[in-house]
Scaffold this motif. Sequence first.
Motif, PDB file in Angstrom:
ATOM      1  N   SER A 178       0.820  -1.208   0.000  1.00 48.36           N
ATOM      2  CA  SER A 178       0.000   0.000   0.000  1.00 48.36           C
ATOM      3  C   SER A 178       0.856   1.260   0.000  1.00 48.36           C
ATOM      4  CB  SER A 178      -0.897   0.084   1.226  1.00 48.36           C
ATOM      5  OG  SER A 178      -1.571  -1.074   1.463  1.00 48.36           O
ATOM      6  N   PHE A 179       1.944   1.218   0.748  1.00 47.86           N
ATOM      7  CA  PHE A 179       2.766   2.410   0.902  1.00 47.86           C
ATOM      8  C   PHE A 179       3.916   2.486  -0.084  1.00 47.86           C
ATOM      9  CE2 PHE A 179       0.761   1.933   5.093  1.00 47.86           C
ATOM     10  CZ  PHE A 179       0.107   3.143   5.135  1.00 47.86           C
ATOM     11  N   ALA A 180       4.250   1.398  -0.724  1.00 47.62           N
ATOM     12  CA  ALA A 180       5.341   1.408  -1.696  1.00 47.62           C
ATOM     13  C   ALA A 180       4.843   2.056  -2.981  1.00 47.62           C
ATOM     14  CB  ALA A 180       5.815  -0.013  -1.965  1.00 47.62           C
ATOM     15  N   GLN A 181       5.585   3.047  -3.430  1.00 47.49           N
ATOM     16  CA  GLN A 181       5.222   3.718  -4.668  1.00 47.49           C
ATOM     17  C   GLN A 181       6.417   3.688  -5.595  1.00 47.49           C
ATOM     18  OE1 GLN A 181       3.712   7.596  -3.914  1.00 47.49           O
ATOM     19  NE2 GLN A 181       2.109   6.901  -2.564  1.00 47.49           N
ATOM     20  N   GLU A 182       6.157   3.456  -6.828  1.00 45.79           N
ATOM     21  CA  GLU A 182       7.203   3.394  -7.843  1.00 45.79           C
ATOM     22  C   GLU A 182       7.651   4.800  -8.203  1.00 45.79           C
ATOM     23  OE1 GLU A 182       9.577   0.880 -10.051  1.00 45.79           O
ATOM     24  OE2 GLU A 182       7.912   0.248  -8.802  1.00 45.79           O
ATOM     25  N   TYR A 200      11.639  11.744 -10.437  1.00 40.45           N
ATOM     26  CA  TYR A 200      10.397  12.450 -10.193  1.00 40.45           C
ATOM     27  C   TYR A 200       9.820  12.041  -8.839  1.00 40.45           C
ATOM     28  CZ  TYR A 200      10.760  13.506 -15.138  1.00 40.45           C
ATOM     29  OH  TYR A 200      11.207  13.953 -16.356  1.00 40.45           O
ATOM     30  N   PHE A 201       9.061  12.943  -8.204  1.00 39.31           N
ATOM     31  CA  PHE A 201       8.406  12.599  -6.944  1.00 39.31           C
ATOM     32  C   PHE A 201       7.485  11.405  -7.180  1.00 39.31           C
ATOM     33  CE2 PHE A 201       9.558  16.981  -5.885  1.00 39.31           C
ATOM     34  CZ  PHE A 201      10.025  16.821  -4.585  1.00 39.31           C
ATOM     35  N   ALA A 202       7.486  10.464  -6.262  1.00 36.44           N
ATOM     36  CA  ALA A 202       6.729   9.224  -6.437  1.00 36.44           C
ATOM     37  C   ALA A 202       5.232   9.472  -6.545  1.00 36.44           C
ATOM     38  CB  ALA A 202       7.013   8.268  -5.283  1.00 36.44           C
ATOM     39  N   ASP A 203       4.710  10.451  -5.830  1.00 32.51           N
ATOM     40  CA  ASP A 203       3.270  10.678  -5.847  1.00 32.51           C
ATOM     41  C   ASP A 203       2.824  11.625  -6.956  1.00 32.51           C
ATOM     42  OD1 ASP A 203       4.562  12.777  -4.660  1.00 32.51           O
ATOM     43  OD2 ASP A 203       3.114  13.050  -3.055  1.00 32.51           O
TER      44      ASP A 203
END
Length: 115
Positions: free
Chosen positions: A16-20, A38-41
Amino acid sequence: MKTILKIAVLLFCVTSFAQEQKVDYKKVTNNLVKATYYFADNSDLIEREGYFDADGKLHGNWISYDLEGNKTSIANYTNGKKEGVWTYFKEDKVSLVTYKENKIIKVEEKALVIN
């Protein structure tokens, strides 16, 4: 059963918290590759960018940004080692840290005056 449940909850939390994080690489010369992170979000906003040499070591200027696109730091590397003046931007001051062969030589802080 409790162990399986704990593992399932742990895996859910991690995924859930891991972002590419999006990264673009562009070959500039035979010896340099420009990397843009780039920012993950938000994959449209640049977090940091700089260069890698032919050996994959950090080389040249690396610039970091905040979410508003303001520079937060400017760093310099020579073949993977910190070198030269690094600049850190904060709300009310600028910090200058001078490196030579990965070692801090000098630290200065200057007040940031905005008219």
